[in-house]
Design a protein around this motif. Structure first.
Motif, mmCIF file in Angstrom:
data_model
loop_
_atom_site.group_PDB
_atom_site.id
_atom_site.type_symbol
_atom_site.label_atom_id
_atom_site.label_comp_id
_atom_site.label_asym_id
_atom_site.label_seq_id
_atom_site.Cartn_x
_atom_site.Cartn_y
_atom_site.Cartn_z
ATOM 1 N N MET A 1 7.599 -25.779 -45.906
ATOM 2 C CA MET A 1 8.233 -24.466 -45.842
ATOM 3 C C MET A 1 8.187 -23.832 -47.218
ATOM 4 O O MET A 1 8.468 -24.469 -48.224
ATOM 5 N N THR A 2 7.861 -22.575 -47.238
ATOM 6 C CA THR A 2 7.892 -21.814 -48.474
ATOM 7 C C THR A 2 9.240 -21.121 -48.559
ATOM 8 O O THR A 2 9.670 -20.480 -47.604
ATOM 9 N N ILE A 3 9.886 -21.283 -49.694
ATOM 10 C CA ILE A 3 11.190 -20.639 -49.871
ATOM 11 C C ILE A 3 10.973 -19.160 -50.144
ATOM 12 O O ILE A 3 10.183 -18.784 -51.005
ATOM 13 N N LYS A 4 11.670 -18.348 -49.385
ATOM 14 C CA LYS A 4 11.579 -16.901 -49.551
ATOM 15 C C LYS A 4 12.787 -16.449 -50.364
ATOM 16 O O LYS A 4 13.921 -16.702 -49.980
ATOM 17 N N TYR A 5 12.524 -15.808 -51.458
ATOM 18 C CA TYR A 5 13.618 -15.363 -52.333
ATOM 19 C C TYR A 5 14.059 -13.960 -51.926
ATOM 20 O O TYR A 5 13.802 -12.985 -52.609
ATOM 21 N N THR A 6 14.724 -13.915 -50.758
ATOM 22 C CA THR A 6 15.210 -12.646 -50.227
ATOM 23 C C THR A 6 16.703 -12.771 -49.925
ATOM 24 O O THR A 6 17.233 -13.872 -49.790
ATOM 25 N N LYS A 7 17.352 -11.651 -49.783
ATOM 26 C CA LYS A 7 18.770 -11.624 -49.433
ATOM 27 C C LYS A 7 18.978 -12.255 -48.052
ATOM 28 O O LYS A 7 19.971 -12.952 -47.833
ATOM 29 N N ASN A 8 18.042 -12.050 -47.154
ATOM 30 C CA ASN A 8 18.138 -12.611 -45.809
ATOM 31 C C ASN A 8 18.136 -14.143 -45.862
ATOM 32 O O ASN A 8 18.914 -14.786 -45.153
ATOM 33 N N PHE A 9 17.263 -14.732 -46.682
ATOM 34 C CA PHE A 9 17.219 -16.193 -46.793
ATOM 35 C C PHE A 9 18.502 -16.720 -47.437
ATOM 36 O O PHE A 9 19.030 -17.748 -47.019
ATOM 37 N N LEU A 10 19.016 -15.995 -48.422
ATOM 38 C CA LEU A 10 20.289 -16.381 -49.043
ATOM 39 C C LEU A 10 21.400 -16.366 -47.996
ATOM 40 O O LEU A 10 22.234 -17.278 -47.953
ATOM 41 N N LEU A 52 19.146 -13.742 -57.774
ATOM 42 C CA LEU A 52 18.960 -14.129 -56.374
ATOM 43 C C LEU A 52 18.163 -15.432 -56.293
ATOM 44 O O LEU A 52 18.536 -16.358 -55.570
ATOM 45 N N GLU A 53 17.103 -15.525 -57.064
ATOM 46 C CA GLU A 53 16.276 -16.729 -57.079
ATOM 47 C C GLU A 53 17.073 -17.939 -57.558
ATOM 48 O O GLU A 53 16.974 -19.031 -56.984
ATOM 49 N N GLY A 54 17.877 -17.749 -58.585
ATOM 50 C CA GLY A 54 18.696 -18.838 -59.106
ATOM 51 C C GLY A 54 19.728 -19.320 -58.088
ATOM 52 O O GLY A 54 19.961 -20.530 -57.957
ATOM 53 N N LYS A 55 20.340 -18.392 -57.371
ATOM 54 C CA LYS A 55 21.327 -18.763 -56.347
ATOM 55 C C LYS A 55 20.675 -19.564 -55.230
ATOM 56 O O LYS A 55 21.210 -20.576 -54.780
ATOM 57 N N ILE A 56 19.506 -19.118 -54.779
ATOM 58 C CA ILE A 56 18.808 -19.813 -53.700
ATOM 59 C C ILE A 56 18.395 -21.210 -54.147
ATOM 60 O O ILE A 56 18.602 -22.189 -53.430
ATOM 61 N N ASN A 57 17.823 -21.329 -55.350
ATOM 62 C CA ASN A 57 17.418 -22.644 -55.854
ATOM 63 C C ASN A 57 18.618 -23.580 -55.979
ATOM 64 O O ASN A 57 18.534 -24.763 -55.635
#
Length: 92
Positions: A1-10, A52-57
């Protein structure tokens, strides 16, 4: 799976925590890793000034650290998300 750095994925990751017994909070703080997990109190705190990227990671790291299992959740979408995340490695 590729992580999508979007608000929706968060939002999906936040929903996963909402369905678990852990409480997810965004607060300011001096966390070396950008987050803090209080396992006894079942609270996860993320630095609110993270991108956003940091929060998802950080959330993906925490999910792997806590060892959430798909069978622990009744929602099929959350189960599928967890299965995909378990097969994902972060490349920093």
């Amino acid at each position: 799976m590729t992580i999508k750095y979007t608000k929706n994925f968060l939002d999906k990751l936040e929903n996963l925590f909402a369905s678990s017994e852990y409480i997810l909070r965004y607060e300011k703080g001096n966390f070396k890793s950008g987050y803090c997990v209080l396992k006894e109190n079942k609270i996860v705190i993320i630095n609110k000034y993270y991108t956003l990227e940091g929060k998802i990671n950080a959330l993906v790291d925490i999910i792997k650290e806590l060892g959430f299992m798909p069978k622990d959740f009744s929602d099929k979408k959350i189960q599928d998300l967890l299965i995909e995340l378990q097969q994902t490695e972060l490349k920093l």
